[in-house]
Design a protein around this motif. Sequence first.
Motif, PDB file in Angstrom:
ATOM      1  N   ARG A   1       1.166  -0.817   0.405  1.00  0.00           N
ATOM      2  CA  ARG A   1      -0.144   0.178   0.018  1.00  0.00           C
ATOM      3  C   ARG A   1       0.952   1.412   0.671  1.00  0.00           C
ATOM      4  NH1 ARG A   1      -5.476   1.721   2.833  1.00  0.00           N
ATOM      5  NH2 ARG A   1      -5.635   0.811   1.086  1.00  0.00           N
ATOM      6  N   SER A   2       0.745   2.274  -0.614  1.00  0.00           N
ATOM      7  CA  SER A   2       1.229   3.226  -0.974  1.00  0.00           C
ATOM      8  C   SER A   2       1.198   4.516   0.098  1.00  0.00           C
ATOM      9  CB  SER A   2       1.301   4.298  -2.063  1.00  0.00           C
ATOM     10  OG  SER A   2      -0.199   4.361  -2.670  1.00  0.00           O
ATOM     11  N   ASP A   3       2.132   4.838   0.364  1.00  0.00           N
ATOM     12  CA  ASP A   3       2.002   5.422   1.369  1.00  0.00           C
ATOM     13  C   ASP A   3       1.819   6.939   1.366  1.00  0.00           C
ATOM     14  OD1 ASP A   3       4.230   6.447   1.090  1.00  0.00           O
ATOM     15  OD2 ASP A   3       5.346   5.550   2.312  1.00  0.00           O
ATOM     16  N   GLU A   4       2.033   8.736   2.468  1.00  0.00           N
ATOM     17  CA  GLU A   4       2.022  10.015   1.893  1.00  0.00           C
ATOM     18  C   GLU A   4       2.686  10.393   1.211  1.00  0.00           C
ATOM     19  OE1 GLU A   4       4.988   9.475   5.395  1.00  0.00           O
ATOM     20  OE2 GLU A   4       2.592   8.395   4.763  1.00  0.00           O
ATOM     21  N   ASN A   5       4.049   9.960   0.205  1.00  0.00           N
ATOM     22  CA  ASN A   5       4.533  10.042  -0.303  1.00  0.00           C
ATOM     23  C   ASN A   5       4.740   8.767  -1.685  1.00  0.00           C
ATOM     24  OD1 ASN A   5       6.146  12.030   0.670  1.00  0.00           O
ATOM     25  ND2 ASN A   5       6.617  10.404   2.910  1.00  0.00           N
ATOM     26  N   GLY A   6       3.947   7.535  -2.225  1.00  0.00           N
ATOM     27  CA  GLY A   6       3.461   6.912  -2.855  1.00  0.00           C
ATOM     28  C   GLY A   6       4.875   5.533  -3.253  1.00  0.00           C
ATOM     29  N   ASN A   7       5.264   6.472  -1.738  1.00  0.00           N
ATOM     30  CA  ASN A   7       6.061   4.500  -1.307  1.00  0.00           C
ATOM     31  C   ASN A   7       5.872   3.598  -0.971  1.00  0.00           C
ATOM     32  OD1 ASN A   7       8.607   6.054  -2.050  1.00  0.00           O
ATOM     33  ND2 ASN A   7       8.657   6.737  -0.136  1.00  0.00           N
ATOM     34  N   PHE A   8       6.676   2.038  -1.342  1.00  0.00           N
ATOM     35  CA  PHE A   8       5.803   0.897  -0.811  1.00  0.00           C
ATOM     36  C   PHE A   8       6.497   0.187  -0.542  1.00  0.00           C
ATOM     37  CE2 PHE A   8       5.322   1.002  -5.057  1.00  0.00           C
ATOM     38  CZ  PHE A   8       5.516  -0.301  -5.998  1.00  0.00           C
ATOM     39  N   THR A   9       6.036  -1.262   0.304  1.00  0.00           N
ATOM     40  CA  THR A   9       6.982  -2.051   0.494  1.00  0.00           C
ATOM     41  C   THR A   9       5.615  -3.257   0.128  1.00  0.00           C
ATOM     42  OG1 THR A   9       8.244  -0.845   1.728  1.00  0.00           O
ATOM     43  CG2 THR A   9       8.412  -3.430   2.277  1.00  0.00           C
ATOM     44  N   LEU A  10       5.942  -4.508  -0.660  1.00  0.00           N
ATOM     45  CA  LEU A  10       5.819  -5.734  -0.957  1.00  0.00           C
ATOM     46  C   LEU A  10       6.121  -6.647  -0.175  1.00  0.00           C
ATOM     47  CD1 LEU A  10       5.630  -6.230  -4.729  1.00  0.00           C
ATOM     48  CD2 LEU A  10       4.359  -5.067  -3.153  1.00  0.00           C
ATOM     49  N   ARG A  11       4.516  -8.004   0.919  1.00  0.00           N
ATOM     50  CA  ARG A  11       4.996  -8.663   1.181  1.00  0.00           C
ATOM     51  C   ARG A  11       4.404  -9.955   0.312  1.00  0.00           C
ATOM     52  NH1 ARG A  11       6.758  -8.347   5.850  1.00  0.00           N
ATOM     53  NH2 ARG A  11       5.993  -7.883   7.945  1.00  0.00           N
ATOM     54  N   TYR A  12       4.347 -11.105   0.514  1.00  0.00           N
ATOM     55  CA  TYR A  12       4.363 -12.253  -0.001  1.00  0.00           C
ATOM     56  C   TYR A  12       2.909 -12.572   0.631  1.00  0.00           C
ATOM     57  CZ  TYR A  12       4.214 -16.925  -2.598  1.00  0.00           C
ATOM     58  OH  TYR A  12       4.536 -17.712  -3.578  1.00  0.00           O
ATOM     59  N   SER A  13       1.895 -13.425   0.243  1.00  0.00           N
ATOM     60  CA  SER A  13       1.035 -14.185   0.636  1.00  0.00           C
ATOM     61  C   SER A  13       0.960 -14.174   1.837  1.00  0.00           C
ATOM     62  CB  SER A  13       0.212 -14.398  -0.673  1.00  0.00           C
ATOM     63  OG  SER A  13       1.080 -15.974  -0.905  1.00  0.00           O
ATOM     64  N   THR A  14       2.062 -14.509   2.163  1.00  0.00           N
ATOM     65  CA  THR A  14       1.985 -15.732   4.001  1.00  0.00           C
ATOM     66  C   THR A  14       2.303 -15.095   4.917  1.00  0.00           C
ATOM     67  OG1 THR A  14       4.208 -16.073   3.379  1.00  0.00           O
ATOM     68  CG2 THR A  14       2.371 -17.838   2.568  1.00  0.00           C
ATOM     69  N   GLY A  15       2.681 -13.366   4.171  1.00  0.00           N
ATOM     70  CA  GLY A  15       3.486 -12.286   5.298  1.00  0.00           C
ATOM     71  C   GLY A  15       4.742 -12.036   5.117  1.00  0.00           C
ATOM     72  N   ARG A  16       5.184 -12.532   4.475  1.00  0.00           N
ATOM     73  CA  ARG A  16       6.762 -12.991   4.251  1.00  0.00           C
ATOM     74  C   ARG A  16       7.451 -11.253   3.268  1.00  0.00           C
ATOM     75  NH1 ARG A  16       8.558 -17.437   2.100  1.00  0.00           N
ATOM     76  NH2 ARG A  16      10.873 -16.915   2.111  1.00  0.00           N
ATOM     77  N   PRO A  17       8.117 -10.577   4.305  1.00  0.00           N
ATOM     78  CA  PRO A  17       8.691  -9.649   3.025  1.00  0.00           C
ATOM     79  C   PRO A  17       9.243 -10.083   1.882  1.00  0.00           C
ATOM     80  CG  PRO A  17       9.589  -9.459   5.259  1.00  0.00           C
ATOM     81  CD  PRO A  17       8.891 -10.908   5.106  1.00  0.00           C
ATOM     82  N   GLY A  18       8.777  -9.133   0.459  1.00  0.00           N
ATOM     83  CA  GLY A  18       9.023  -9.188  -0.505  1.00  0.00           C
ATOM     84  C   GLY A  18       8.554  -9.832  -1.660  1.00  0.00           C
ATOM     85  N   ALA A  19       9.353 -10.571  -3.101  1.00  0.00           N
ATOM     86  CA  ALA A  19       7.727 -11.339  -4.126  1.00  0.00           C
ATOM     87  C   ALA A  19       8.855 -11.978  -4.513  1.00  0.00           C
ATOM     88  CB  ALA A  19       7.243 -10.194  -5.082  1.00  0.00           C
TER      89      ALA A  19
END
Length: 159
Positions: free
Chosen positions: A65-83
């Motif tokens: 989800r993008s923050d107030e600066n348009g930045n985002f971080t991805l989480r895999y479907s299991t909740g682990r960080p990344g893709a």
Amino acid sequence: MYIHQFSYKCALAVVALLGASAIGCGSSGPQLEAVTGTITKDGVPFVGADLEFYPAGEGAASYGRSDENGNFTLRYSTGRPGAVPGEHLVTVIGGSVDASKLPAVPSDNGVASEGEPLAPIGNPDAAKKSGGPGGPPKSIDGIPATVVLGEENHVLIEI
């Protein structure tokens, strides 16, 4: 006494097997790469957008989800960080431009006026995907993105 020792050893074996299997569960799943990114519309941060990265190959989707600066971080479907590494198609759902970062609106006499935020101009294709008032938020589908194995992955999305 022999039965007691057998029961005790059997119980220890069961506990050891369960413990070993629980430890193995924490790291299972595909290899993931950390992914950050920035989403903008006409160069202005796109705020509060849900991003869904769907891999073209094996693996499940990752979300951010993008923050107030348009930045985002991805989480895999299991909740682990990344893709998962590889090609992805990105869906952007909802979001809006940050009105405080828009340029001033020109007035009728050609001089910029302040204090009046510009309304975002919707993507004509995305408008067709809106459910209308009370319906689902607008979405933009099929934006290509690549997650590279072993490299820093900062994805720039301009809509």
